[in-house]
Each structure stands twice: as C-alpha cells, then as structure tokens.
Design a protein around this motif. Structure first.
Motif, PDB file in Angstrom:
ATOM      1  N   THR A 102      -5.962   0.372  -1.978  1.00 54.04           N
ATOM      2  CA  THR A 102      -5.243  -0.213  -0.848  1.00 54.04           C
ATOM      3  C   THR A 102      -4.712   0.920   0.015  1.00 54.04           C
ATOM      4  O   THR A 102      -4.134   1.879  -0.493  1.00 54.04           O
ATOM      5  CB  THR A 102      -4.072  -1.094  -1.334  1.00 54.04           C
ATOM      6  OG1 THR A 102      -4.599  -2.115  -2.184  1.00 54.04           O
ATOM      7  CG2 THR A 102      -3.339  -1.737  -0.170  1.00 54.04           C
ATOM      8  N   SER A 157      -0.532   3.372 -12.324  1.00 56.34           N
ATOM      9  CA  SER A 157       0.061   2.482 -11.320  1.00 56.34           C
ATOM     10  C   SER A 157      -0.670   1.140 -11.233  1.00 56.34           C
ATOM     11  O   SER A 157      -0.088   0.157 -10.794  1.00 56.34           O
ATOM     12  CB  SER A 157       0.076   3.160  -9.953  1.00 56.34           C
ATOM     13  OG  SER A 157      -1.239   3.422  -9.522  1.00 56.34           O
ATOM     14  N   ARG A 200       0.249  -1.416   1.060  1.00 51.32           N
ATOM     15  CA  ARG A 200       0.515  -1.609  -0.368  1.00 51.32           C
ATOM     16  C   ARG A 200       1.690  -2.550  -0.592  1.00 51.32           C
ATOM     17  O   ARG A 200       2.512  -2.757   0.273  1.00 51.32           O
ATOM     18  CB  ARG A 200       0.771  -0.258  -1.030  1.00 51.32           C
ATOM     19  CG  ARG A 200      -0.516   0.558  -1.085  1.00 51.32           C
ATOM     20  CD  ARG A 200      -0.387   1.839  -1.847  1.00 51.32           C
ATOM     21  NE  ARG A 200      -1.695   2.512  -1.803  1.00 51.32           N
ATOM     22  CZ  ARG A 200      -1.855   3.802  -1.880  1.00 51.32           C
ATOM     23  NH1 ARG A 200      -0.819   4.590  -2.028  1.00 51.32           N
ATOM     24  NH2 ARG A 200      -3.070   4.313  -1.821  1.00 51.32           N
ATOM     25  N   ARG A 201       1.698  -3.128  -1.809  1.00 52.82           N
ATOM     26  CA  ARG A 201       2.769  -4.025  -2.274  1.00 52.82           C
ATOM     27  C   ARG A 201       2.782  -5.362  -1.524  1.00 52.82           C
ATOM     28  O   ARG A 201       3.814  -5.989  -1.368  1.00 52.82           O
ATOM     29  CB  ARG A 201       4.158  -3.375  -2.177  1.00 52.82           C
ATOM     30  CG  ARG A 201       4.278  -1.955  -2.697  1.00 52.82           C
ATOM     31  CD  ARG A 201       3.894  -1.704  -4.106  1.00 52.82           C
ATOM     32  NE  ARG A 201       4.695  -2.359  -5.118  1.00 52.82           N
ATOM     33  CZ  ARG A 201       4.289  -2.507  -6.373  1.00 52.82           C
ATOM     34  NH1 ARG A 201       3.129  -2.079  -6.752  1.00 52.82           N
ATOM     35  NH2 ARG A 201       5.049  -3.098  -7.247  1.00 52.82           N
ATOM     36  N   ARG A 202       1.611  -5.780  -1.042  1.00 50.75           N
ATOM     37  CA  ARG A 202       1.509  -7.070  -0.340  1.00 50.75           C
ATOM     38  C   ARG A 202       0.505  -8.020  -1.002  1.00 50.75           C
ATOM     39  O   ARG A 202       0.194  -9.064  -0.448  1.00 50.75           O
ATOM     40  CB  ARG A 202       1.078  -6.841   1.110  1.00 50.75           C
ATOM     41  CG  ARG A 202       2.065  -6.017   1.897  1.00 50.75           C
ATOM     42  CD  ARG A 202       1.625  -5.859   3.315  1.00 50.75           C
ATOM     43  NE  ARG A 202       2.386  -4.809   3.969  1.00 50.75           N
ATOM     44  CZ  ARG A 202       2.142  -4.373   5.180  1.00 50.75           C
ATOM     45  NH1 ARG A 202       1.173  -4.892   5.890  1.00 50.75           N
ATOM     46  NH2 ARG A 202       2.865  -3.407   5.706  1.00 50.75           N
TER      47      ARG A 202
END
Length: 162
Positions: A101, A137, A106-108
C-alpha cells in the motif's frame, strides 16, 4: 467506506512495480531500484493478459482516488499446479508475493481488501494451500484472514544483482 477493488490489467504494470519497490523499501529501509524493474513490468504485462480462466497470476488493486493512473494498493499472487495429493486433489497451490500500500493510503483497509480479493480468486480455483512470507507489520492482517504457520521448508537461494 469499503475500498473499490478491481482486477489489475496489463496497463497497471508500471504502478504494480512502483508498489513492489515501496514494499522492498519498507522491508529493507532503503530503495533498491535496478534491472529487476523492467523485467517485472514485462512479466506483469504478459501474465495479466488474456482470459482470466487461463491465467496463473492475478493482481487486485485499489486506484488512488486523487491521482488518476496511480494505484493506492495491490495484492499479487501466482497459481501453481503440483502433483495432486491427499487433501490437494487438484494439486493447486497459491503463493502471495506482493502486498503493498502506498504510504499515503495506509491504514484504510486497502491492503486487506486487495488480499481478500486475491484469496477469493484462489478459492474460486479450488486452491488448497496459499503460502506467503509475512513481514512483521503484515502478520496480524494475514492471521486475521486465516493464514498460520506451516512446516518450515528448506530453501536454496542464489541472489543475482544486475
């Protein structure tokens, strides 16, 4: 909001290679451009072309909503036919080798959505085992999708740098 995932097409090759480079950079802490990139683009163009039912490679992507022509995330894997065995009646195995990503996205849930689409592609083909090498991660995501440790294979590696 659920990300819009689509199958990658040969025209996505440049962006898939860009995301692959970002993955390598995240893993090693440094960019690693080189002769692998044009070869990877060519392989992607060839293997993402043609009828889906004949392909042995698949990639699923989320487009960058703010930058037309750019990808926000991808998941790429290959299908391999081995000799059938108990529990593997068709001899079909999958390998996931590129989930990445773009840092701005990121983090979506983009990586998860792409990976779920790739796993569904494998499932539709009756793949009985999917392997991947997880970064620290990414491990929680893969475990949440049903991945777990498997026997530790021996490997022979001979790196070639161009």
């Amino acid at each position: 909001m659920t990300p819009q995932v689509r199958p990658a097409v040969p025209e996505d090759a440049v962006e898939l290679v860009r995301l692959r480079g970002l993955m390598f950079e995240a893993m090693s802490g440094r960019p690693d451009p080189g002769g692998w990139q044009p070869v990877a683009e060519q392989v992607l163009r060839e293997r993402l072309d043609g009828p889906d039912e004949l392909r042995t490679m698949a990639a699923f992507v989320v487009d960058d909503p703010d930058r037309p022509g750019r990808l926000a995330a991808c998941a790429v894997g290959t299908l391999e036919r081995r000799l059938p065995a108990p529990g593997h009646p068709d001899g079909l195995f999958g390998f996931v080798f590129n989930i990445s990503t773009d840092p701005a996205h990121r983090r979506r849930g983009h990586g998860r959505a792409c990976t779920e689409a790739l796993v569904a592609w494998f499932d539709a083909r009756r793949v009985t085992r999917i392997d991947l090498h997880a970064t620290e991660s990414g491990e929680a995501l893969y475990r949440a999708l049903g991945f777990h440790e498997h026997s530790v294979p021996l490997s022979r590696e001979r790196l070639l740098y161009s």
